[in-house]
Design an enzyme around this catalytic site. Structure first.
Site, PDB file in Angstrom:
ATOM      1  N   ASP A 397       0.860  -1.184   0.000  1.00 31.48           N
ATOM      2  CA  ASP A 397       0.000   0.000   0.000  1.00 31.48           C
ATOM      3  C   ASP A 397       0.902   1.241   0.000  1.00 31.48           C
ATOM      4  OD1 ASP A 397      -1.757   2.081   0.522  1.00 31.48           O
ATOM      5  OD2 ASP A 397      -2.986   0.900   1.899  1.00 31.48           O
ATOM      6  N   HIS A 398       0.879   1.974  -1.107  1.00 35.49           N
ATOM      7  CA  HIS A 398       1.781   3.119  -1.242  1.00 35.49           C
ATOM      8  C   HIS A 398       1.380   4.290  -0.346  1.00 35.49           C
ATOM      9  CE1 HIS A 398       5.219   4.933  -2.903  1.00 35.49           C
ATOM     10  NE2 HIS A 398       5.119   4.493  -4.144  1.00 35.49           N
ATOM     11  N   ARG A 399       0.205   4.228   0.256  1.00 36.82           N
ATOM     12  CA  ARG A 399      -0.176   5.251   1.236  1.00 36.82           C
ATOM     13  C   ARG A 399       0.587   5.058   2.537  1.00 36.82           C
ATOM     14  NH1 ARG A 399      -6.423   4.046   1.665  1.00 36.82           N
ATOM     15  NH2 ARG A 399      -5.446   2.000   1.970  1.00 36.82           N
TER      16      ARG A 399
END
Length: 428
Positions: A397-399
């Protein structure tokens, strides 16, 4: 009256398909008796009776998809003082009121049949109850019958209390195949041949439909980023062979899980959950590792709980047990919930060089192990040697994490797998 509703029987579950009712209208049931079989994206489960009573009405139909909280059927609660009355009044008729509050009453009580009528109000079902015997069979046995398009009510059970076994279903299918009906051939008037096309379809429901919704939710919620790596597993293969010669059998996946658990202790950001409402990232100390298992009904992910507390042997044995339960459709809710990280080992299937796996929402990462093949490798002293190289892909998850952190994580994972004896430094 007791409303039996579809409750959440699995983590993140929002809906389920109604497979079949396990009771009939007019049946007396006790608390915890199974009432209806449902199918979620992860498992087949039975909804039990919350209280004792008499089944009065079905409000949904087999094959229908319903959301959590939907009332499935109605039970008239029984007590010691009204047992006789309930036995005498299992036939009933009930009318629903129209939206304009016009009451329509049409009640008929007979001993031969039961009819439930309704006004033309949308999204309601009328039910005609018929007295049939209760079918005793496990969800997996029912699945066999459905897959072969066999009406399980026509099969005689040889098990305890008439329970239908897998063998009963297969025997019935074989008996149908041996029957050859005689067809009367009649001359027909010669006509031009019609050109037709056969349409082959696969039902899009049950686990397949639920998986699709889960994957769509994950893909549209999580900004996926996938990092690829190569890991030298030559030493691992040799170490496993040494143990095998000493009658110690531990699967490669067990090593991967243990290595992941050690790496997650050092990089807890990948064993986390993002709570956007609270604006915080929860770091989870327990490592509950989900293992993707390919079954006939689709992908299912049983979970090894507390991998950080278990030895290689314990992980191997538990993984073997969960995989067998998954293939036999015997997983429980406890077996498939609570995962904090997921792995997929598709290497044994062959042909997979890489992939962009979809994360199990609300988790933040997933690692997939792919095909291993022998390749020439240049060593630090410029020597060419043949090594066994495995491809790995990690979606995150790039968040929650950045690419640099993912690279450091996979580097540590590769180091542990390439030196499997280092895993023995872990006391458990």
């Amino acid at each position: 009256m007791v409303e039996v509703k579809l409750h959440d029987i699995g983590e993140g579950m929002t809906e389920a398909d109604i497979n079949t009712f396990l009771v009939n209208i007019g049946d007396r049931v006790k608390a915890d008796d199974p009432l209806v079989e449902v199918q979620t994206d992860k498992m087949t489960a039975e909804i039990p009776a919350p209280k004792s009573g008499v089944v009065k009405q079905f409000l949904v139909q087999p094959g229908e998809t319903v959301t959590v909280g939907t009332t499935i059927l109605i039970i008239e609660e029984s007590s010691s003082g009204d047992t006789h009355q309930i036995q005498e009044n299992t036939k009933f008729t009930k009318n629903h009121q129209h939206q304009d509050n016009t009451a329509v009453t049409n009640v008929h009580q007979t001993q031969e049949s039961t009819t439930v009528t309704r006004t033309h109000q949308p999204n309601e079902y009328s039910t005609v109850a018929k007295k049939t015997k209760r079918i005793l069979a496990s969800p997996y046995t029912r699945k066999i019958a459905r897959d072969h398009q066999v009406n399980i009510e026509l099969i005689s059970g040889s098990g305890v209390a008439g329970r239908i076994t897998d063998e009963d279903v297969y025997a019935y299918i074989q008996s149908l195949e041996t029957q050859k009906p005689i067809e009367n051939i009649k001359p027909i008037k010669e006509t031009p041949p019609l050109i037709t096309t056969k349409k082959n379809t696969i039902p899009f429901r049950g686990r397949r439909k639920q998986i699709a919704k889960k994957m769509t939710q994950s893909l549209y919620t999580i900004p996926h980023c996938t990092h690829f790596e190569e890991i030298d597993v030559t030493n691992l293969i040799q170490f496993r062979q040494e143990l095998k010669e000493k009658k110690i059998q531990i699967s490669a996946t067990a090593y991967f899980i243990k290595a992941l658990s050690i790496a997650l202790k050092e990089f807890p950001i990948f064993n986390a959950r993002l709570n956007e409402d609270q604006e915080e990232i929860e770091l989870i100390s327990e490592h509950h590792i989900g293992i993707a298992v390919d079954t006939e009904e689709g992908l299912i992910v049983p979970v090894i709980k507390h991998a950080e507390q278990k030895s290689l042997k314990q992980i191997h044995l538990e993984m073997k047990e969960l995989t067998e339960k998954a293939l036999n459709d015997q997983l429980t809710v406890k077996d498939i919930t609570g995962g904090t990280f997921t792995i997929s080992n598709v290497g044994p299937l062959g042909g997979s060089l890489g992939a962009t796996p979809i994360i199990q929402h609300p988790q933040v990462a997933l690692v997939s192990f792919h095909k291993t093949k022998k390749m020439p490798v240049v060593t630090d002293d410029d020597q060419i040697v043949i090594r066994s190289i495995m491809n790995v892909s990690m979606s995150f998850d790039h968040r929650v994490a950045d690419g640099a952190t993912a690279v450091k994580f996979t580097n540590r994972l590769a180091e542990l797998i390439q030196n499997p004896k280092m895993l023995l430094l872990e006391l458990v």
